[in-house]
Design a protein around this motif. Structure first.
Motif, short mmCIF file in Angstrom:
data_model
loop_
_atom_site.label_atom_id
_atom_site.label_comp_id
_atom_site.label_asym_id
_atom_site.label_seq_id
_atom_site.Cartn_x
_atom_site.Cartn_y
_atom_site.Cartn_z
N ASP A 144 1.25 -1.21 -0.23
CA ASP A 144 0.00 0.16 0.21
C ASP A 144 0.45 1.48 -0.11
N SER A 145 2.24 1.22 0.68
CA SER A 145 2.84 2.30 -0.34
C SER A 145 3.87 2.27 -1.61
N VAL A 146 3.21 1.44 -2.72
CA VAL A 146 3.61 1.59 -3.32
C VAL A 146 2.57 2.45 -4.23
N THR A 147 2.54 3.03 -5.03
CA THR A 147 1.87 4.05 -6.34
C THR A 147 2.21 3.46 -7.19
N THR A 148 1.18 4.41 -8.81
CA THR A 148 1.48 3.77 -10.34
C THR A 148 0.72 5.12 -10.48
N HIS A 155 7.52 4.89 -4.84
CA HIS A 155 7.69 4.41 -3.97
C HIS A 155 8.03 6.22 -3.02
N ALA A 156 7.18 6.73 -2.85
CA ALA A 156 7.25 8.33 -2.47
C ALA A 156 8.38 8.19 -1.33
N ARG A 160 12.27 5.49 -4.96
CA ARG A 160 12.53 4.82 -5.95
C ARG A 160 11.33 5.06 -6.97
N SER A 161 11.93 3.68 -8.21
CA SER A 161 11.04 3.37 -9.46
C SER A 161 10.73 2.75 -10.31
N LEU A 162 10.09 2.31 -10.91
CA LEU A 162 10.20 1.13 -11.52
C LEU A 162 9.36 0.81 -12.90
N GLY A 163 9.70 1.33 -14.21
CA GLY A 163 8.85 0.70 -14.82
C GLY A 163 7.68 -0.77 -15.18
#
Length: 735
Positions: A144-148, A155-156, A160-163
């Motif tokens: 629930d800490s990961v957004t899109t 991950h605010a 970090r971020s991933l495609g």
């Protein structure tokens, strides 16, 4: 905040399956109960509905036939929005016809949006949940800490971020989420749904790429024409196959034996040649002779005479009765009565009927532009003695259908011809004349209306005797009566009665089936009722509707009627058209409202009548309620404007199919003229948003425009139009 999918309903029995895409990436299969087939009642597997490649490119499969209604685009938009990617990251591909894999696949009845709205959202949300779970696992953080956003996972807290493509293969290894746990987007967060979006195939259409059924080309393919009786139900007596074989380019001449089912096979002789022109030219050499049968005695004049006799007599049956209509009419202070009639119509799609077939090693492969591929598969299997799983069906784009391609006669014909030349691809292509003279038509119909008024001019009784075409005692397809017709359940005393004329003419639904004809007859007569009551049709209708409420489900109807939604579009269109302001001399406005295919539409037409009787339509205003979301406003406007143009063309273009000696008189667009761009009106469209699930748009905008036009002509000229198409000969307005 998201909207959590409830435990009951569409998510309750869903099944999700993930797998690794070849070369890396994520492939998602989905089984949803909301997409159950009509035959088995079980969920349909949606196959590889979403594929996410390592480079982040997303491929979405369009499950339904694309017939120009834009569903290949709009259903993919729903998935893409819930997946939370940008539209330019998406490629849409067409599915094969396989109901066991994709669930119900059809184009008709404006059903695609209402039946697929929630499943498509769920598919997108499931894929997003998998990607979020994979990213959370890799980063060691709570999901629930990961957004899109725009195809990326964020991950605010850590920056970090991933495609999506970077994590897709890892997501493929995770168990699919429980559908009951999926969180759908709040509609306020939609970024694709509700945005005007060009059709995913439009660039290819503009470039002239071969994506339509008529474009199909296969190595060593032969072209086929099928000569058949000009009289419906006629059978083959003889044909000179040898003479046709002697013509240039002709390779085969084969006989097709009818099986008594017009949608399957009729008697005919097929000519196969190296190109279509040569095959068509060889028809003359056949010198085919036919036994016309009983159909030769049927004609437009005979139908009209039978209808009048039936209307003058006692109805053969009653469809719906409320109150004491006979007593109310007998005791009415005043009564009015009028007869209305409308003709057979041809669907006349721009792409004539066609199908390409290849039969070899006991199996059949079809390239079939059909609105109902699974029904086509079943008809072919039955006619050719094959198992359904021996038939593979491609679904090329369809160049118009309007209900015609709900029938699969041309598919069965192509298959039956190909079976006689194994190993050779065969493309059956109808000529324009065949397309018009061997259609499954919108049936003709006849109505006698009567209304009774009390001493205060209030309508207290309403009756309709409907004469339709029948076969085996039942209305032919498209000639059924709809029990939701106003003023059902809104007047105390009402009777809907029916009689039938036996007919051999094949019929089927046309865009807004039943409604395209019934709306004109009912809304035109209700305009007469309004005038007799000293009001106008909007005032009469609003008075009948009363307070906003959901009426009980009408007998014979699947969808309840909400008076508040009707009132909403009526009030909207009156404001749009500035209803109380009269246009210039010689012009007038007409109104009509109609509810069908779950859509509420009110329309105002301005008609300008010249001194010589010429009718011109400068403006049309349309207000519609199709629920809480318009998925693709661009496609929606196209659908509504196309419906309006269709309706005006049917009324003003002189469109009518006439029969003489069982033969259709019309041959091409010179005698069956479709509307053209010059002279088209300005069409203003607005949607009224309500808190109801989204519904479809292929049908409901058409029915009101024809009665609105005719009501406008009456106001301008005092001439009431009670027969279609409109005959302007000697039709002059007062000086």
């Amino acid at each position: 905040m998201g909207h959590v999918l409830p435990e009951t309903g569409i998510g309750r029995r869903a099944f999700l399956k993930t797998s690794l895409l070849v070369g890396g990436g994520l492939l998602i299969d989905v089984t949803l109960p909301g997409l159950a087939t009509a035959d088995d009642g079980q969920g349909g597997t949606l196959g590889a509905f979403i594929a996410i490649a390592p480079d982040g490119r997303v491929t979405i499969t369009g499950k339904n036939p694309e017939i120009g209604q834009g569903i290949k685009t709009s259903l993919s938009m729903i998935i893409a929005d819930e997946l939370d990617v940008d539209w330019d990251q998406v490629t849409v591909v067409q599915a094969m016809a396989d109901q066991a894999v994709y669930g119900t696949q059809m184009a008709g009845g404006s059903q695609a949006t209402p039946t697929n709205w929630m499943p498509m959202r769920q598919i997108g949300a499931a894929a997003r949940a998998l990607l979020v779970a994979a990213a959370a696992q890799r980063w060691g953080v709570p999901a629930d800490s990961v957004t899109t956003r725009s195809g990326r996972l964020l991950h605010a807290a850590s920056g970090r971020s991933l495609g999506y493509g970077e994590i897709a293969s890892a997501a493929a290894a995770l168990p699919a989420p429980d559908p009951k746990t999926l969180t759908l987007k709040d509609p306020a967060a939609f970024r694709i749904i509700g945005q005007p979006t060009g059709g995913c195939d439009s660039p290819r259409v503009v470039r002239g790429e071969p994506i339509f059924g008529i474009d199909t080309r296969l190595p060593n393919m032969l072209y086929a024409v099928l000569e058949r009786s000009p009289v419906f139900g006629g059978t083959l007596k003889s044909a000179n196959a040898e003479a046709a074989l002697a013509r240039p380019g002709v390779k085969h001449v084969v006989t097709v034996k009818g099986n008594g089912r017009p949608e399957s096979l009729v008697d005919g002789v097929a000519i196969l040649a190296t190109n279509w022109w040569l095959a068509n030219q060889a028809r003359d050499a056949l010198q085919a002779e036919w036994d016309d049968g009983a159909g030769a005695a049927q004609s437009t004049e005979a139908y009209d005479a039978q209808a009048k006799a039936l209307l003058d007599g006692k109805p053969q049956g009653e469809n719906y009765r409320a109150g004491d209509v006979d007593g109310a009419l007998a005791g009415a202070a005043r009564r009015i009565s009028a007869d209305y009639a409308y003709p057979f119509l041809s669907h006349a799609p721009l792409e004539p009927q066609n199908c390409t077939a290849l039969f070899q090693d006991g199996k059949l492969e079809l390239w079939a532009p059909t609105q109902m591929p699974e029904r086509g598969r079943g008809l072919v299997a039955d006619a050719l003695g094959l198992k359904p799983d021996a038939i593979t069906m491609h679904m090329p784009r369809i160049g118009g259908g309007f209900g015609r391609r709900l029938m699969n006669d041309y598919v069965v014909q192509a298959a039956a011809i190909a079976q006689q030349v194994p190993g050779t691809p065969v493309k059956l292509l109808w000529s324009r004349t065949e397309d018009i003279q061997h259609d499954f038509y919108r049936p003709a119909g006849w109505h006698r209306f009567t209304a009774g008024f009390d001493a205060d001019n209030k309508p207290v009784a309403f009756s309709n005797h409907f004469v339709t075409l029948t076969k085996g005692g039942k209305p032919t397809s498209g000639g059924e009566f709809d029990f939701q017709e106003l003023p059902a359940l809104l007047v105390p005393n009402l009777l809907f009665a029916q009689s039938g004329i036996d007919s051999v003419v094949p019929t089927c639904p046309m865009r807004a089936p039943r409604s395209n004809a019934l709306a004109w007859a009912f809304q035109s007569f209700l305009d007469e009722v309004a005038v007799a009551a000293g009001t106008d049709l909007p005032g009469l209708t609003l008075g009948l509707l009363g307070e906003p409420r959901l009426l009980p489900l009408r007998e014979g109807s699947r969808t309840p009627f909400h008076t508040g939604r009707a009132r909403g579009v009526i009030e909207k269109v009156l404001a749009m058209a500035d209803w109380t302001t009269k246009p210039a001399a010689g012009s007038a406005k007409g109104f009509a409202f109609y509810f069908c295919h779950q859509g509420y539409f009110a329309e105002v037409v301005e008609a300008a009548v010249a001194q010589d009787g010429t009718v011109r339509v400068p403006r049309v205003w349309v207000a519609g309620d199709i629920g809480s979301q318009v998925v693709n406003p661009s496609g929606a406007l196209n659908q509504v404007r196309g419906s309006v143009i269709d309706g005006l063309g049917q009324a003003l273009g002189g469109l009518a199919i006439r029969l003489t000696g069982g033969r259709v008189e019309q041959e091409n667009f010179d005698t069956y003229p479709l509307p053209r761009t010059p002279g088209l009106p300005e069409i203003e469209v607005e949607f009224v948003t309500t808190e109801f699930p989204p519904t479809g748009l292929g049908e409901p905008a058409l029915p009101p425009v024809i009665p609105a036009l005719c009501n406008a002509i009456f106001t301008a000229t005092g001439k009431r139009i009670r027969q279609l198409p409109i005959d302007t000969a000697g039709f002059k307005r007062p000086a």
